[in-house]
Design a protein around this motif. Structure first.
Motif, short mmCIF file in Angstrom:
data_model
loop_
_atom_site.label_atom_id
_atom_site.label_comp_id
_atom_site.label_asym_id
_atom_site.label_seq_id
_atom_site.Cartn_x
_atom_site.Cartn_y
_atom_site.Cartn_z
N THR A 147 54.39 20.22 -32.17
CA THR A 147 53.34 21.04 -32.52
C THR A 147 53.77 22.42 -32.54
OG1 THR A 147 52.49 21.28 -30.32
CG2 THR A 147 51.08 19.70 -31.82
N ILE A 148 54.95 22.75 -31.96
CA ILE A 148 55.41 24.27 -31.71
C ILE A 148 55.79 24.46 -33.27
CG2 ILE A 148 57.20 25.51 -31.03
CD1 ILE A 148 56.91 23.94 -28.27
N PRO A 149 56.67 23.91 -34.04
CA PRO A 149 57.16 24.43 -35.20
C PRO A 149 56.09 24.72 -36.36
CG PRO A 149 58.50 22.45 -34.52
CD PRO A 149 57.28 22.69 -33.57
N THR A 150 55.02 24.19 -36.46
CA THR A 150 54.15 24.48 -37.26
C THR A 150 53.47 25.76 -36.94
OG1 THR A 150 52.30 23.38 -36.19
CG2 THR A 150 53.21 22.30 -38.22
N ALA A 151 53.31 26.15 -35.75
CA ALA A 151 52.81 27.52 -35.41
C ALA A 151 53.97 28.68 -35.45
CB ALA A 151 52.42 27.36 -33.96
N THR A 152 55.18 27.97 -35.27
CA THR A 152 56.15 29.11 -35.28
C THR A 152 56.47 29.47 -36.82
OG1 THR A 152 57.09 28.22 -33.48
CG2 THR A 152 58.48 29.64 -34.61
N PHE A 153 56.44 28.75 -37.64
CA PHE A 153 56.96 28.91 -38.83
C PHE A 153 55.87 29.14 -40.07
CE2 PHE A 153 60.36 26.42 -37.11
CZ PHE A 153 61.40 27.34 -37.04
N ALA A 154 54.55 29.34 -39.60
CA ALA A 154 53.36 29.96 -40.49
C ALA A 154 54.07 31.02 -41.36
CB ALA A 154 52.33 30.22 -39.83
N ALA A 155 53.72 31.23 -42.71
CA ALA A 155 54.50 32.01 -43.26
C ALA A 155 53.45 32.98 -43.59
CB ALA A 155 54.97 31.28 -44.58
N ASP A 156 54.00 34.29 -44.02
CA ASP A 156 53.21 35.33 -44.49
C ASP A 156 53.58 35.55 -45.97
OD1 ASP A 156 51.29 37.76 -44.59
OD2 ASP A 156 52.98 38.82 -44.82
N HIS A 157 52.36 35.66 -46.80
CA HIS A 157 52.51 36.03 -48.44
C HIS A 157 52.17 37.07 -48.35
CE1 HIS A 157 53.44 31.47 -48.61
NE2 HIS A 157 52.67 31.40 -47.66
N GLN A 158 52.71 37.84 -49.63
CA GLN A 158 52.19 39.08 -50.05
C GLN A 158 51.41 39.08 -51.55
OE1 GLN A 158 55.43 41.83 -49.45
NE2 GLN A 158 54.79 42.12 -47.23
N VAL A 159 50.50 39.63 -51.37
CA VAL A 159 49.60 39.69 -52.84
C VAL A 159 49.58 41.38 -53.12
CG1 VAL A 159 47.72 39.54 -54.10
CG2 VAL A 159 48.60 37.54 -52.88
N LEU A 160 49.98 41.99 -54.43
CA LEU A 160 49.99 43.21 -54.52
C LEU A 160 48.43 43.53 -55.34
CD1 LEU A 160 53.54 43.97 -55.92
CD2 LEU A 160 52.65 44.20 -53.61
N MET A 161 48.09 44.60 -55.01
CA MET A 161 46.86 45.14 -55.79
C MET A 161 47.21 46.09 -56.85
SD MET A 161 43.82 45.04 -52.72
CE MET A 161 44.69 45.83 -51.38
N LEU A 162 47.18 46.02 -58.25
CA LEU A 162 47.93 46.69 -59.17
C LEU A 162 46.84 47.15 -60.31
CD1 LEU A 162 51.03 44.21 -59.57
CD2 LEU A 162 50.93 46.55 -58.43
N ASN A 163 47.50 48.32 -60.66
CA ASN A 163 46.74 48.99 -62.01
C ASN A 163 47.07 48.07 -63.19
OD1 ASN A 163 45.22 50.78 -60.17
ND2 ASN A 163 46.68 52.39 -60.93
N LYS A 164 48.39 47.68 -63.24
CA LYS A 164 48.95 46.81 -64.19
C LYS A 164 50.10 45.86 -63.39
CE LYS A 164 49.80 48.85 -68.37
NZ LYS A 164 50.53 49.53 -69.26
N ASP A 165 49.89 44.62 -64.08
CA ASP A 165 50.91 43.58 -63.55
C ASP A 165 52.02 43.53 -64.26
OD1 ASP A 165 50.31 42.15 -65.68
OD2 ASP A 165 49.14 40.45 -64.83
N THR A 166 52.98 42.63 -64.06
CA THR A 166 54.35 42.66 -64.54
C THR A 166 54.25 42.14 -66.15
OG1 THR A 166 54.99 40.65 -63.54
CG2 THR A 166 55.89 42.55 -62.61
N ASP A 167 52.97 41.57 -66.50
CA ASP A 167 52.87 41.10 -67.66
C ASP A 167 52.13 41.99 -68.64
OD1 ASP A 167 54.13 38.43 -67.57
OD2 ASP A 167 52.51 37.60 -66.51
N GLY A 168 51.60 43.06 -67.85
CA GLY A 168 50.88 44.27 -68.69
C GLY A 168 49.61 44.30 -68.65
#
Ligand SMILES: [Cu+2]
Length: 146
Positions: free
Chosen positions: A14-35
């Motif tokens: 049970t330890i590895p699942t708690a240890t390796f939970a990932a953090d993801h990032q989402v940007l709040m943008l006025n314009k994304d990379t596709d314009g």
């Protein structure tokens, strides 16, 4: 003795699942990379149960909040303030639709897939205004192609 060994093994597993939970990032943008104006990036994101997502106010004037009724049953909702960077933990598998309140009808919406819940339902976009609905349908289609 054997029961104790089994308990020890269970604890190790049970330890590895708690240890390796990932953090993801989402940007709040006025314009994304596709314009596209007023966007989250990435607007569609897959995470594992227990992972966190941090919404980063890279540009000003945005927030992130769950769209009422467009989360899995039993999931925790969230509502950030304008310009607020918040971290949300996703424990319940399923699809979560969210929006930026000021730019909802301009298409500033996002979709997060937690775990492997199968294909998302197009009804996730029901009730969304204007380009918010168009963009959610695009993200649902993207999730269905996974
Ligand atoms: Cu916005």
């Amino acid at each position: 003795m054997r029961a104790l060994a089994a308990l020890g093994l269970a604890a190790l597993l049970t330890i590895p699942t708690a240890t390796f939970a990932a953090d993801h990032q989402v940007l709040m943008l006025n314009k994304d990379t596709d314009g596209r104006p007023m966007q989250f990036e990435p607007a569609f994101l897959k995470v594992e149960p227990g992972d966190t997502v941090t919404f980063i106010a890279q540009d000003k004037g945005h927030n992130t909040e769950a769209i009422a009724g467009k989360l899995p049953d039993g999931a925790v909702t969230w509502k950030g303030k304008i310009n607020e960077e918040i971290t949300v933990t996703f424990d319940v598998a399923g699809f979560y639709a969210y929006k930026c309140l000021p730019h909802y009808s301009l298409g500033m919406v996002g979709l997060i897939q937690v775990g492997t819940p199968g294909a998302p339902d197009a009804t996730l976009a029901d009730g969304a205004p204007g380009k918010g609905k168009t963009r959610l349908l695009e993200l649902i289609a993207e999730a269905q192609e996974q």
